[in-house]
Enzyme design. Structure first.
Site, PDB file in Angstrom:
ATOM      1  N   LEU A 210       0.833  -1.199   0.000  1.00  0.00           N
ATOM      2  CA  LEU A 210       0.000   0.000   0.000  1.00  0.00           C
ATOM      3  C   LEU A 210       0.867   1.248   0.000  1.00  0.00           C
ATOM      4  O   LEU A 210       1.754   1.389   0.826  1.00  0.00           O
ATOM      5  CB  LEU A 210      -0.913   0.021   1.238  1.00  0.00           C
ATOM      6  CG  LEU A 210      -1.738   1.309   1.441  1.00  0.00           C
ATOM      7  CD1 LEU A 210      -2.775   1.448   0.331  1.00  0.00           C
ATOM      8  CD2 LEU A 210      -2.416   1.317   2.808  1.00  0.00           C
ATOM      9  N   GLY A 219       5.644   7.166  -8.300  1.00  0.00           N
ATOM     10  CA  GLY A 219       6.723   6.201  -8.493  1.00  0.00           C
ATOM     11  C   GLY A 219       7.187   5.499  -7.230  1.00  0.00           C
ATOM     12  O   GLY A 219       8.147   4.728  -7.268  1.00  0.00           O
ATOM     13  N   HIS A 220       6.505   5.727  -6.102  1.00  0.00           N
ATOM     14  CA  HIS A 220       6.938   5.110  -4.848  1.00  0.00           C
ATOM     15  C   HIS A 220       6.737   3.590  -4.862  1.00  0.00           C
ATOM     16  O   HIS A 220       7.551   2.844  -4.300  1.00  0.00           O
ATOM     17  CB  HIS A 220       6.182   5.725  -3.668  1.00  0.00           C
ATOM     18  CG  HIS A 220       6.401   7.188  -3.512  1.00  0.00           C
ATOM     19  ND1 HIS A 220       7.622   7.738  -3.142  1.00  0.00           N
ATOM     20  CD2 HIS A 220       5.553   8.241  -3.692  1.00  0.00           C
ATOM     21  CE1 HIS A 220       7.506   9.051  -3.089  1.00  0.00           C
ATOM     22  NE2 HIS A 220       6.268   9.383  -3.425  1.00  0.00           N
ATOM     23  N   GLY A 221       5.671   3.131  -5.497  1.00  0.00           N
ATOM     24  CA  GLY A 221       5.430   1.697  -5.577  1.00  0.00           C
ATOM     25  C   GLY A 221       6.547   0.990  -6.327  1.00  0.00           C
ATOM     26  O   GLY A 221       7.024  -0.079  -5.906  1.00  0.00           O
ATOM     27  N   GLU A 244       1.050 -12.953  -3.629  1.00  0.00           N
ATOM     28  CA  GLU A 244      -0.191 -13.618  -3.269  1.00  0.00           C
ATOM     29  C   GLU A 244      -1.375 -12.931  -3.940  1.00  0.00           C
ATOM     30  O   GLU A 244      -1.668 -11.773  -3.661  1.00  0.00           O
ATOM     31  CB  GLU A 244      -0.366 -13.592  -1.744  1.00  0.00           C
ATOM     32  CG  GLU A 244      -1.653 -14.217  -1.251  1.00  0.00           C
ATOM     33  CD  GLU A 244      -1.813 -14.102   0.253  1.00  0.00           C
ATOM     34  OE1 GLU A 244      -2.936 -14.290   0.746  1.00  0.00           O
ATOM     35  OE2 GLU A 244      -0.804 -13.810   0.937  1.00  0.00           O
TER      36      GLU A 244
END
Length: 388
Positions: A210, A219-221, A244
């Site tokens: 999250l 762009g943090h993800g 998962e």
């Protein structure tokens, strides 16, 4: 319902459209299930940006028991307490006092990665990614507060078992200065469970990820997922990294990150891409980056598309057939299953199954799938080009 985060350096600008209760607090409006028995109901949760110390408040103009003694309103406090851990604050003055102590908060665990993001108004903003586990002092309580965000922003989310030591936690923080002090704001996080892989390996599986809404699209993800892959790539006992029940958006993010990591590998050189997916590619991706064969093939297809002149009919056809060969896998499996079924089904049942697997329909569905894949791959290639 409102969820309020205090403090972060550039958060007020990002959430200017939401109401703010103090100079250091900004609000995120969240959805909530229907609550019976209240008029003008407002549920507010305030989190300090770093430690996530929580203030909980409920306001309403009236409730049903004021008029109808025999009807009970929903137990709002009980529902919130099922999610928000004990220790939250109900007094606003006490909460504001605790804001002053945020300068003492420091990120948990080991620093893995530092990066910057340019903001037109604030300039270069600095972010850090840390790896933590439940042995870190104070982290268990912090994580109990952190995971409540899953309930506010992810519909099917659930809490994990905090007593299992096979969990790894990766945290993203913004590092900023205010009034001469260095502070940290929570941006997002990821949980990874270390499964056993025969005979003596582990298989880390991404369980939850999250990035808080004010920071999405920056762009943090991608930074977080890349940092996680690089961390596990350096661990010899790791077999590969999986996820998962990944969402469609997560798969696209993973494709981008894995292509970015693999494009520098020698086996994925341009002259080798046109020769098809090779055992060398699969082996190098697995050995150096802990990428399994299924994901390595997607990486190969994206990189091959990048170096293929799709205006050339022969090259375009060769690429299309290579991708469709993978996409045809499920249809081929269905055909094998049908062959087995003909040995035990009645004639009318076989005819019914054949009708569901009409060849022309398969070709049409295959072409649709190919066009969707092609569109997704081109977006990834465009993103890579923009980051070059």
């Amino acid at each position: 319902m409102q969820c309020v985060l205090s403090g972060a350096n550039n958060m007020e600008k990002k959430l200017a459209e939401f109401k703010c209760d103090t100079n250091e607090a900004v609000c995120l409006k969240l959805s909530i299930e229907v609550a019976f028995g209240y008029k003008g109901l407002q549920i507010q949760l305030f989190y300090t940006a770093g430690s996530l110390t929580t203030l909980y408040k409920v306001k309403y103009s009236s409730k049903v028991t004021d008029t109808f003694d025999c009807v009970e309103p929903d137990n709002i406090d009980g529902k919130i307490r099922e999610i928000v851990p004990a220790g939250f604050i109900c007094n606003t003055d006490d909460f504001i006092t605790l804001l002053e102590k945020e300068a003492n908060f420091r990120p948990f665990g080991t620093l893995l990665h530092v990066y910057t993001v340019h903001n037109d108004e604030a300039g270069e903003l600095t972010y850090q990614i840390h790896k933590a586990d439940l042995s870190c002092s104070g982290f268990r309580e912090y994580h109990e507060r952190l995971q409540t965000f899953l309930m506010w922003f992810i519909e099917t989310a659930s809490f994990i078992d905090p007593d299992d030591d096979r969990w790894d936690f990766f945290l993203v923080f913004e590092k900023y200065n205010k009034d001469g002090e260095t502070l940290y704001a929570t941006i997002g996080y990821m949980t990874v469970y270390n499964y056993y892989a025969y005979p003596d390996k582990t298989r880390p599986r991404v369980s939850q990820m999250l990035i808080l809404p004010p920071f999405q699209g920056e762009g943090h993800g991608a930074q977080l997922l890349e940092a996680v892959h690089r961390f596990y790539s350096s661990v010899p006992k790791v077999q590969d990294i999986t996820a998962e029940d990944p969402s469609e958006s997560y798969v696209k993010l993973r494709d981008y990150v894995l292509v970015k990591l693999c494009q520098g590998l020698s086996s994925f050189a341009e002259d080798k891409l046109h020769q098809g997916l090779s055992a060398e590619m699969v082996e190098e991706a697995q050995m150096k980056l802990k990428i399994n064969k299924k994901h390595a093939r997607r990486v190969y297809e994206i990189l091959r598309l990048r170096v293929t002149d799709m205006s050339d009919e022969e090259k375009s056809r060769a690429y299309r057939l290579a991708v469709k060969k993978r996409l045809f896998g499920p249809y081929r499996k269905n055909q094998r299953e049908l062959t087995k079924m003909t040995k035990c089904l009645r004639l009318e049942e076989v005819v019914s199954q054949l009708g569901q697997m009409d060849t022309q329909m398969q070709h049409e569905e295959l072409e649709k799938s190919y066009q969707v894949v092609l569109q997704d791959y081109r977006r990834i290639i465009e993103r890579l080009a923009s980051q070059a």
